[in-house]
Write a protein that holds these residues in place. Structure first.
Motif, PDB file in Angstrom:
ATOM      1  N   PRO A  71      -0.991 -49.707  -7.156  1.00 43.78           N
ATOM      2  CA  PRO A  71      -1.774 -50.940  -7.279  1.00 43.78           C
ATOM      3  C   PRO A  71      -2.770 -51.056  -6.129  1.00 43.78           C
ATOM      4  O   PRO A  71      -2.494 -50.628  -5.008  1.00 43.78           O
ATOM      5  N   ARG A  72      -3.918 -51.613  -6.439  1.00 50.11           N
ATOM      6  CA  ARG A  72      -4.929 -51.812  -5.396  1.00 50.11           C
ATOM      7  C   ARG A  72      -4.500 -52.926  -4.464  1.00 50.11           C
ATOM      8  O   ARG A  72      -3.865 -53.892  -4.883  1.00 50.11           O
ATOM      9  N   LYS A  73      -4.886 -52.780  -3.201  1.00 50.46           N
ATOM     10  CA  LYS A  73      -4.623 -53.849  -2.245  1.00 50.46           C
ATOM     11  C   LYS A  73      -5.621 -54.962  -2.508  1.00 50.46           C
ATOM     12  O   LYS A  73      -6.814 -54.727  -2.664  1.00 50.46           O
ATOM     13  N   ALA A  74      -5.116 -56.184  -2.544  1.00 53.82           N
ATOM     14  CA  ALA A  74      -5.978 -57.329  -2.813  1.00 53.82           C
ATOM     15  C   ALA A  74      -6.751 -57.699  -1.555  1.00 53.82           C
ATOM     16  O   ALA A  74      -6.169 -57.899  -0.494  1.00 53.82           O
ATOM     17  N   PRO A  75      -8.091 -57.778  -1.661  1.00 54.90           N
ATOM     18  CA  PRO A  75      -8.865 -58.261  -0.513  1.00 54.90           C
ATOM     19  C   PRO A  75      -8.580 -59.741  -0.288  1.00 54.90           C
ATOM     20  O   PRO A  75      -8.059 -60.423  -1.156  1.00 54.90           O
ATOM     21  N   GLU A  76      -8.924 -60.188   0.881  1.00 58.45           N
ATOM     22  CA  GLU A  76      -8.622 -61.574   1.242  1.00 58.45           C
ATOM     23  C   GLU A  76      -9.293 -62.595   0.339  1.00 58.45           C
ATOM     24  O   GLU A  76      -8.784 -63.679   0.148  1.00 58.45           O
ATOM     25  N   ASP A  77     -10.443 -62.241  -0.261  1.00 57.96           N
ATOM     26  CA  ASP A  77     -11.144 -63.216  -1.107  1.00 57.96           C
ATOM     27  C   ASP A  77     -10.608 -63.258  -2.538  1.00 57.96           C
ATOM     28  O   ASP A  77     -11.042 -64.064  -3.339  1.00 57.96           O
TER      29      ASP A  77
END
Length: 83
Positions: free
Chosen positions: A60-66
């Motif tokens: 899974p991709r890491k979720a950016p802060e936004d």
């Protein structure tokens, strides 16, 4: 919905071949087995309607802060369904 857990006995050579194939496809061995079973069911016209989508390959991709990762995953999922 909770996923079913089953015990599956395989010939060691078959398991090794599945594990190598899964690795090539960036899937776990379990996910590769589910992928192949779903494909076989679909080709035989036996895949039930309403079956949930299988998770995309890879980590899974890491979720950016936004929080834009969720939107990108949805767009990627739409593109993979079209192809």
């Amino acid at each position: 919905m909770e996923r079913k857990k089953i015990l599956l006995r395989l010939d060691p050579a078959v398991h090794d071949a599945l594990a190598r194939w899964a690795s090539d496809e960036l899937r776990s061995t379990n996910s590769q087995i589910e992928f192949l079973l779903r494909r076989a069911l679909s080709e035989a016209g036996r895949l039930p309607e309403g079956v949930g989508r299988i998770r995309p390959r890879g980590r899974p991709r890491k979720a950016p802060e936004d929080g834009t990762a969720q939107e990108e995953e949805q767009a990627d999922g739409d593109a993979s369904e079209a192809g």
